[in-house]
Motif scaffolding. Structure first.
Motif, PDB file in Angstrom:
ATOM      1  N   LYS A  59       1.019  -1.150  -0.093  1.00  0.00           N
ATOM      2  CA  LYS A  59       0.065   0.056   0.040  1.00  0.00           C
ATOM      3  C   LYS A  59       0.891   1.468  -0.065  1.00  0.00           C
ATOM      4  N   TRP A  60       1.837   1.126   0.878  1.00  0.00           N
ATOM      5  CA  TRP A  60       2.815   2.389   0.824  1.00  0.00           C
ATOM      6  C   TRP A  60       3.495   2.835  -0.399  1.00  0.00           C
ATOM      7  N   ALA A  61       3.868   1.691  -1.033  1.00  0.00           N
ATOM      8  CA  ALA A  61       4.907   1.635  -2.056  1.00  0.00           C
ATOM      9  C   ALA A  61       3.781   2.019  -3.316  1.00  0.00           C
ATOM     10  N   GLN A  62       2.431   2.275  -3.298  1.00  0.00           N
ATOM     11  CA  GLN A  62       1.731   2.795  -4.382  1.00  0.00           C
ATOM     12  C   GLN A  62       1.327   4.205  -4.283  1.00  0.00           C
ATOM     13  N   ILE A  63       1.870   4.695  -3.153  1.00  0.00           N
ATOM     14  CA  ILE A  63       1.500   6.292  -2.955  1.00  0.00           C
ATOM     15  C   ILE A  63       2.488   7.064  -3.861  1.00  0.00           C
ATOM     16  N   PRO A  64       1.992   7.896  -4.602  1.00  0.00           N
ATOM     17  CA  PRO A  64       2.643   8.480  -5.632  1.00  0.00           C
ATOM     18  C   PRO A  64       3.704   9.481  -5.140  1.00  0.00           C
ATOM     19  N   ALA A  65       3.602  10.262  -3.876  1.00  0.00           N
ATOM     20  CA  ALA A  65       4.517  11.172  -3.463  1.00  0.00           C
ATOM     21  C   ALA A  65       4.024  11.195  -1.990  1.00  0.00           C
ATOM     22  N   PHE A  66       5.145  11.787  -1.502  1.00  0.00           N
ATOM     23  CA  PHE A  66       5.089  12.065   0.061  1.00  0.00           C
ATOM     24  C   PHE A  66       5.782  13.488   0.501  1.00  0.00           C
ATOM     25  N   LEU A  67       5.448  14.082   1.195  1.00  0.00           N
ATOM     26  CA  LEU A  67       6.011  15.413   1.693  1.00  0.00           C
ATOM     27  C   LEU A  67       6.288  15.243   3.260  1.00  0.00           C
ATOM     28  N   VAL A  68       7.314  15.848   3.535  1.00  0.00           N
ATOM     29  CA  VAL A  68       7.566  15.862   5.060  1.00  0.00           C
ATOM     30  C   VAL A  68       7.769  17.118   5.428  1.00  0.00           C
ATOM     31  N   THR A  69       7.343  17.484   6.619  1.00  0.00           N
ATOM     32  CA  THR A  69       7.424  18.601   7.431  1.00  0.00           C
ATOM     33  C   THR A  69       8.245  18.444   8.535  1.00  0.00           C
ATOM     34  N   VAL A  70       9.283  19.319   8.774  1.00  0.00           N
ATOM     35  CA  VAL A  70      10.287  19.120  10.045  1.00  0.00           C
ATOM     36  C   VAL A  70      10.423  20.357  10.362  1.00  0.00           C
ATOM     37  N   VAL A  71      10.705  20.737  11.812  1.00  0.00           N
ATOM     38  CA  VAL A  71      10.781  21.824  12.491  1.00  0.00           C
ATOM     39  C   VAL A  71      12.386  21.446  13.174  1.00  0.00           C
ATOM     40  N   SER A  72      13.103  22.599  13.128  1.00  0.00           N
ATOM     41  CA  SER A  72      14.343  22.276  14.079  1.00  0.00           C
ATOM     42  C   SER A  72      14.213  22.841  15.437  1.00  0.00           C
ATOM     43  N   GLU A  73      14.407  21.954  16.529  1.00  0.00           N
ATOM     44  CA  GLU A  73      14.245  22.602  17.761  1.00  0.00           C
ATOM     45  C   GLU A  73      15.377  22.031  18.787  1.00  0.00           C
TER      46      GLU A  73
END
Length: 185
Positions: A59-73
Motif C-alpha cells: 500500500k505504501w509503495a503505491q503512494i505517488p508522493a510523500f511530503l515531510v514537514t520538519v522543524v528544528s528545535e
C-alpha cells in the motif's frame, strides 16, 4: 504517474518492518492463551502478521508522493536516537519551550494549509504522525539532524472515480440554499 523512487521503496520497507514488529508484540501478548485456554500456534500468528505487514508495504509503495514537514528545535533530545535499533519506535517528546511549541504549531498550521490547497485541486492526502516517522530508519532516510522534529508525513495521491469523497462532492454541488435551509435537489 510518478515513478516509484528508491526512497519510496525504502519508506515502504520501513512501514513493513514497523508494522510487523508491532503486530508481533501485540500477537505475543494477546495470544498466549485464546478464549479456550489453549495456546495459539505461533507459526499462524507469524504468518498472519507477515501477510498484514506485506499488505502495508504494498500500500505504501503505491503512494505517488510523500511530503515531510520538519522543524528544528534546539531543546529536542535527539541523543536517544543513537541507542535505538533501526525500527524501534522512539518515544514522543513534547516541545519543552514556548518557542518550540509555537514553531511546532506554526508548522502544523502550514501543513493544514497545504492539505487544504491540495484538496482544492482534487488531490487526496493523508497526514501521518504514527510510529513509522518516529523510527531511526525514517530519520536516517531523511538525513535528519538530532534537533529535527518530524511534524508530518503527508501521503499524496489522486482520488479514484469511485471514491466516496468525489460522490459526496457531487451531491453537495446539487444543493441549493432556500432561506436558511439547505435542500438537496
Amino acid at each position: 504517474m510518478i515513478a516509484v523512487s528508491e526512497a519510496t521503496k525504502r519508506l515502504a520497507d520501513i512501514a513493513y518492518h514497523v508494522d510487523l514488529q508491532q503486530r508481533l508484540k501485540t500477537t505475543t501478548s494477546t495470544t498466549k492463551e485464546n478464549s479456550h485456554g489453549q495456546g495459539c500456534s505461533p507459526d499462524l500468528d507469524l504468518a498472519a502478521a507477515q501477510q498484514r505487514a506485506r499488505q502495508k508495504r504494498e500500500k505504501w509503495a503505491q503512494i505517488p508522493a510523500f511530503l515531510v514537514t520538519v522543524v528544528s528545535e534546539e531543546t529536542y533530545d535527539g541523543k536517544t536516537h543513537a541507542a535505538a535499533k533501526e525500527y524501534d519506535i522512539l518515544p514522543y517528546q513534547a516541545p519543552l519551550t514556548e518557542r518550540a511549541l509555537e514553531d511546532y504549531a506554526s508548522a502544523c498550521a502550514a501543513v493544514q494549509n497545504v492539505l487544504l490547497s491540495l484538496h482544492s485541486e482534487h488531490i487526496s492526502t493523508k497526514w501521518v504522525t504514527g510510529p513509522v516517522v518516529r523510527t531511526p530508519a525514517f530519520r536516517e532516510l531523511l538525513s535528519l539532524e538530532n534537533t529535527d522534529r518530524v511534524v508530518a508525513l503527508i501521503m499524496v495521491g489522486s482520488k479514484g472515480e469511485g471514491d466516496a469523497t468525489n460522490s459526496s462532492r457531487r451531491r453537495r454541488n446539487h444543493r441549493q440554499l432556500h432561506g436558511d435551509v439547505l435542500v438537496d435537489l
